[in-house]
Design an enzyme around this catalytic site. Structure first.
Site, short mmCIF file in Angstrom:
data_model
loop_
_atom_site.label_atom_id
_atom_site.label_comp_id
_atom_site.label_asym_id
_atom_site.label_seq_id
_atom_site.Cartn_x
_atom_site.Cartn_y
_atom_site.Cartn_z
N PHE A 555 41.82 16.22 80.37
CA PHE A 555 41.64 17.24 79.42
C PHE A 555 41.39 18.69 79.90
O PHE A 555 41.67 19.52 79.25
CB PHE A 555 40.86 16.83 78.31
CG PHE A 555 41.08 15.41 77.54
CD1 PHE A 555 42.27 15.40 76.71
CD2 PHE A 555 40.15 14.46 77.86
CE1 PHE A 555 42.54 14.16 76.26
CE2 PHE A 555 40.52 13.47 77.05
CZ PHE A 555 41.59 13.13 76.40
N LYS A 572 32.60 19.73 78.03
CA LYS A 572 34.04 19.47 78.43
C LYS A 572 35.10 20.53 77.52
O LYS A 572 34.73 20.45 76.18
CB LYS A 572 34.30 18.15 77.79
CG LYS A 572 35.53 17.67 78.46
CD LYS A 572 35.56 16.07 77.91
CE LYS A 572 36.49 15.35 78.91
NZ LYS A 572 35.44 14.29 79.69
N ASP A 698 42.79 6.38 76.89
CA ASP A 698 42.45 6.51 78.25
C ASP A 698 41.38 5.99 78.84
O ASP A 698 40.55 6.56 79.53
CB ASP A 698 42.08 8.14 78.07
CG ASP A 698 42.36 8.69 79.71
OD1 ASP A 698 42.86 7.94 80.50
OD2 ASP A 698 41.71 9.75 80.13
#
Ligand code: NAG
Ligand code: NAG
Ligand code: NAG
Ligand code: NAG
Ligand code: NAG
Ligand code: NAG
Ligand code: NAG
Ligand code: NAG
Ligand code: NAG
Ligand code: NAG
Length: 857
Positions: A555, A572, A698
């Site tokens: 990502f 993130k 994922d």
């Protein structure tokens, strides 16, 4: 025969009656739907939308049969007044209730019959009552939050019957009893907040030895008469706050290795500071306003991660301001009233992250050194014996400076650069002789003119940046050009707070299109009162410095940082764009923030910075499974060295722990089994415990982390949704080596298969193979492989399991550490999970069961 006929007529009649009844007055009284709609009606909420079956209402969570309500989230809906009987109190199966941030004033008497509650949040209301001892009825309660209300009187001893309690927050109420002995029966507590009440007296006997898992303890702002030895046995404690109480006696015993945040300010602690054993994890230390003595600089060099240090108002010996350069990470240094003598040495300029420096009320002499502290915002040198000129021209060059105070010294202000008028009004009668002691008012005026200067600087840099963007686009937006790099450097130099900001990693450049960093909020779910902004994220990550980069995931990049207050996080950045609007993304992230499980990495908060969605997670101390299993370094390797002026370099100790972990941890079958089971539990929870189910999409070894206690935790759940469907196939379908066969056509192109929980099961199967064989899913050596052309872990293992040769491929590192039978059986579980047909793969709940059964082999 006759009897059967009669009875079926009766049954039919009943059937019709009950159906008819349903149509007449929906929802039917005495159902959970009825109780909830009554609740909202009587509490005057007009924004709640009630239509359709109760299980579909916003904030309502039902059990698997869709019969009973087990969760009700009704935070911030404008509910007001006292909760009536026969509403919430009748939801007999309720496990989770969140009524926080409303204006509720009272609880009904039937409330205390909700005996299955696991989580109760009534924080931020206006509840004014005695907490009855019926609270002890909540025998399954794990999280209790009553903070920010007006509960008064004593905290009932019956709290001790809630032996499952893990988190209790009673902060900001008016409790005024002693802390009851009962609490020492709650052995599972991890977080206790009793702050800002009027608890008094001594802590109950055995307090310190009752909570082996306690991580956070906040007793601040009470009248508790305690002592340092009350905490010696709290071995998991990382956060301790007892500020503003009546603690006394020696402070020495408090300090132990795991502590990260310690606030003991405003007590009567004594002790010689050279005896304090500050651990290397310490980030925040406030000892101000106590009776501590000694010479403090000698022993602070161990605290290399320290960011906040306040020693003000104690009984220190006369001492000089030296050896401060060992505290390079400091952002806040307060040595007010600490008996400092001598000069302010130039060394102070080595504290390159310093934002606040308070040296007021000491006996400092000599001149003020030429400060080159670029980050400085707040400087107080008042009440000393400093002489010479105030270095105004130097201060003017400090870009962040907001407030300073030179009052009550023997300083002169000659070259002020102010208009005659200002100087005359501020230093009346001393125009020609340089004035003694700077006048605070004048400094305020000065501060304004400084703002103008700062603005000009910001404007200049913004224009330069704009030109940069234009040039960059003119040369084609795909190519990386020097322009961005140049911008990044100048940004670092000037500490400009207006964007857009651009950041570079090895594989990508991302831009946060933010106008003013201090106006973009960062939401931290558990700390709604801390108004963090994007600028805090910038300083937490040293401006998203490559040195703080932990990984570059699918990502986007992940950074490590400390938010103010010592909150250790992984940040993130979801750089690949998103089809969601800001509101949708925020709602989704808020939702993900509420999903808690011991095997999931908790989402701590988020920030919407322009186009970027930034997810903030608890930091996982012991790295991820992929790196641990395949002996890779724990952080990402960057081309640059870890930048030498951040706290990162000082993380030697952490590395020590992590490395010890990576060598020793995964070498037993028992531990690998624990990791497999924890990961399976996390997935089972996402698939079967959440409504609607969450498909991870994922599942891979690098999404599995080990936390501080070496518990496995799955990360990144729910993120795919935030991206929407616009992404390249590779991103929506999974990572190489973990992509289930239904997504790949014969020719290798991707197929338009609908994602189901069974694709997660496949990914889990691959992880299980990795855990048992120690091999990577692709690009590894698979000995003895007949399909060597496009060999991968799955085809290799499945081939051998089919031939009953599973025992040959067990990782030699663990072969001797457990029963071979268990490992061979585990391979078979992986075999089931990696079945070609999704329908043939077991559900994650079943996988949990199978893995648990292994223990009995
Ligand atoms: C209430 O919910 C129903 C079904 O979910 C929806 O059709 C309706 O538009 C909603 N009404 C409001 C005012 O949001
Ligand atoms: C809270 O309740 C008190 C009375 O108990 C009332 O005076 C006060 O206005 C209420 N506060 C709010 C914010 O509703
Ligand atoms: C707190 O309790 C003490 C007695 O234990 C009392 O003297 C004091 O007034 C109380 N303070 C408040 C703010 O209620
Ligand atoms: C300690 O608790 C008090 C009261 O809640 C709070 O104001 C203070 O910021 C806390 N200290 C730390 C270091 O969190
Ligand atoms: C503090 O420093 C002094 C002098 O360097 C040393 O003797 C003492 O052992 C240190 N104390 C601790 C707790 O490390
Ligand atoms: C330094 O600490 C003292 C005592 O706690 C406090 O009064 C003062 O405001 C602090 N100074 C700054 C700049 O925070
Ligand atoms: C400053 O120096 C003068 C003269 O040396 C002395 O009398 C005074 O006490 C000193 N003030 C402080 C705050 O140290
Ligand atoms: C203030 O400084 C001047 C020299 O700069 C010196 O002559 C004078 O004695 C000082 N006053 C005090 C109170 O220290
Ligand atoms: C500087 O300190 C003095 C003494 O504490 C105080 O009166 C004054 O308000 C302060 N000025 C500023 C600008 O903070
Ligand atoms: C209770 O709700 C508040 C506000 O929604 C939230 O900040 C807090 O973290 C919740 N408490 C717990 C223990 O989850």
């Amino acid at each position: 025969m006759g009897f059967a006929l009669v009875s079926s007529i009766v049954v039919l009649t009943l059937f019709f009656r009950s159906n008819f009844g349903q149509q007449q007055d929906q929802p039917i009284p005495n159902t959970d739907g009825f109780f909830i709609s009554e609740f909202f009606r009587q509490m005057g909420s007009n924004i709640y939308n009630i239509s359709g079956p109760v299980c579909s209402w916003q904030g309502v969570l039902c059990d698997a049969n869709q019969e009973n309500v087990i969760g009700l989230m009704a935070s911030n809906l404008g509910l007001s007044g006292s909760i009536p009987d026969n509403t919430i109190g009748k939801l007999t199966k309720l496990q989770s209730l969140d009524l926080s941030s409303n204006q509720i004033t009272d609880l009904p008497s039937d409330f205390w019959s909700l005996g299955l509650l696991k989580s109760l949040n009534l924080s931020h209301n206006n509840i004014s009552m005695n907490l009855p001892s019926n609270i002890g009825n909540f025998g399954s309660l794990e999280r209790l939050d009553l903070s920010f209300n007006s509960f008064y009187g004593s905290l009932p001893d019956s709290i001790g019957s809630i032996s499952s309690l893990q988190v209790v927050n009673l902060g900001r109420n008016r409790f005024d009893s002693t802390v009851p002995l009962g609490i020492t029966s709650c052995h599972l507590l991890t977080s206790v907040d009793f702050s800002m009440n009027n608890f008094s007296g001594v802590l109950p006997d055995g307090f310190g030895s009752s909570f082996p898992n306690l991580k956070r303890l906040n007793l601040a702002g009470n009248e508790i008469i305690g002592k340092g030895s009350d905490f010696v046995k709290l071995e998991s404690l990382t956060y301790l706050n007892v500020s503003e109480n009546l603690f006394q006696g020696s402070v020495v015993e408090i300090f132990q290795e795991p502590l990260e945040v310690v606030d003991l300010s405003g007590n009567h602690f004594e002790g010689h500071i050279s005896q304090l054993n500050f651990g290397s994890r310490l980030v925040y230390l406030d000892l101000s306003d106590n009776e501590i003595s000694g010479d403090f600089f000698a022993n602070l060099s161990r605290t290399r991660n320290l960011k906040h240090l306040n020693l003000a108002k104690n009984r220190f010996l006369e001492q000089r301001l030296i050896n401060v350069d060992s505290l390079r990470g400091l952002e806040y240094l307060n040595l007010s009233d600490t008996n400092l003598i001598g000069r302010v040495s130039d060394e102070i300029s080595s504290l390159t992250h310093l934002k606040t420096l308070d040296l007021s009320r000491n006996h400092l002499t000599g001149k003020i050194p030429l400060l080159s502290l670029k980050t400085l915002k707040n400087l107080d040198l008042s009440f000393n014996n400093l002489t010479g000129e105030i270095p105004i021209s130097v201060l003017k060059k400090l870009p962040w400076m907001e407030r300073f105070n030179f009052s009550y010294n023997n300083l002169t202000l000659c070259d002020s650069g102010f208009s005659l008028e200002t100087v005359q009004s501020a230093f009346i009668g001393s125009l020609n002789s340089c004035p003694i002691a700077a006048n605070p008012n004048l400094l305020k005026a000065k501060s304004h003119s400084h703002k103008g200067l700062e603005l000009a600087l910001v404007l200049t840099v913004s224009i330069v940046f704009l030109l940069g963007v234009l040039l960059f686009c003119a040369f084609g937006c795909r190519k990386k050009t020097q322009m961005w790099v140049v911008k990044q450097d100048s940004y670092k130099e000037e500490q400009v707070m207006s964007g857009p900001f651009s950041f570079q990693t090895d594989s990508t450049t991302w831009v946060a299109d933010v106008k003013v960093a201090t106006l973009v909020p960062v939401v931290i779910f558990e700390k709604p009162l801390l108004n963090f902004t994007f600028s805090d994220l910038l300083s937490a990550t040293s401006n998203f410095d490559r040195g703080t980069l932990l990984a570059e995931g699918r990502f986007g990049p992940v950074y490590r940082g400390f938010l103010p207050g010592g909150i250790h996080v992984a940040v993130k950045v979801l750089v690949h764009g998103s089809t969601m609007t800001d509101q949708e993304a925020a709602r989704e992230l808020e939702y993900l923030g509420r999903i808690k499980h011991p095997n999931l990495v908790p989402l701590t908060g988020y920030c919407l910075a322009g186009e970027q969605r930034i997810a903030i997670y608890d930091y996982m101390e012991n790295g991820n499974l992929h790196n641990l299993l395949h002996d890779l370094p724990l952080g990402v390797r960057t081309t640059e060295d870890w930048s030498s002026d951040t706290w990162e370099v000082d993380a030697n100790n952490d590395n020590g722990i992590q490395n010890a972990g990576s060598e020793g941890l995964l070498t037993t079958w028992q531990f690998r089994h624990k990791v497999a089971l924890g990961t399976a539990r996390a997935l089972a929870f996402l698939h079967h415990g959440c409504s609607p189910p969450i498909i991870h999409r994922d599942v891979k070894a690098s999404s599995v982390y080990l936390d501080y206690n070496l518990e496995p935790r799955l990360s990144d759940f729910g993120l795919s949704k935030i991206f929407g469907n616009d992404l390249e196939d590779e991103i929506t379908r999974g990572s190489r080596g973990y992509i289930p066969p239904e997504f790949v056509n014969q020719d290798g192109s991707s197929s338009p298969y609908v994602i189901t929980p069974k694709s997660d099961v496949y990914g889990f199967g691959v992880i299980l193979f990795e855990l048992i064989t120690g091999k990577k899913p692709v690009d590894d050596e698979y000995p003895d492989d007949s399909f060597s052309k496009d060999a991968n872990l799955v085809s290799w293992v499945r081939g051998l399991v089919r031939k009953n040769r599973g025992s040959e491929i067990i990782d030699p590192k663990i072969r001797e550490t457990g029963a071979e039978g268990q490992m061979v059986e585990a391979l078979k579980i992986g075999y089931l999970c990696t079945a070609d047909l999704p329908a043939k793969r077991p559900r994650m709940q079943q996988v949990v069961g199978l893995l648990k059964d292994l223990e009995q082999l």
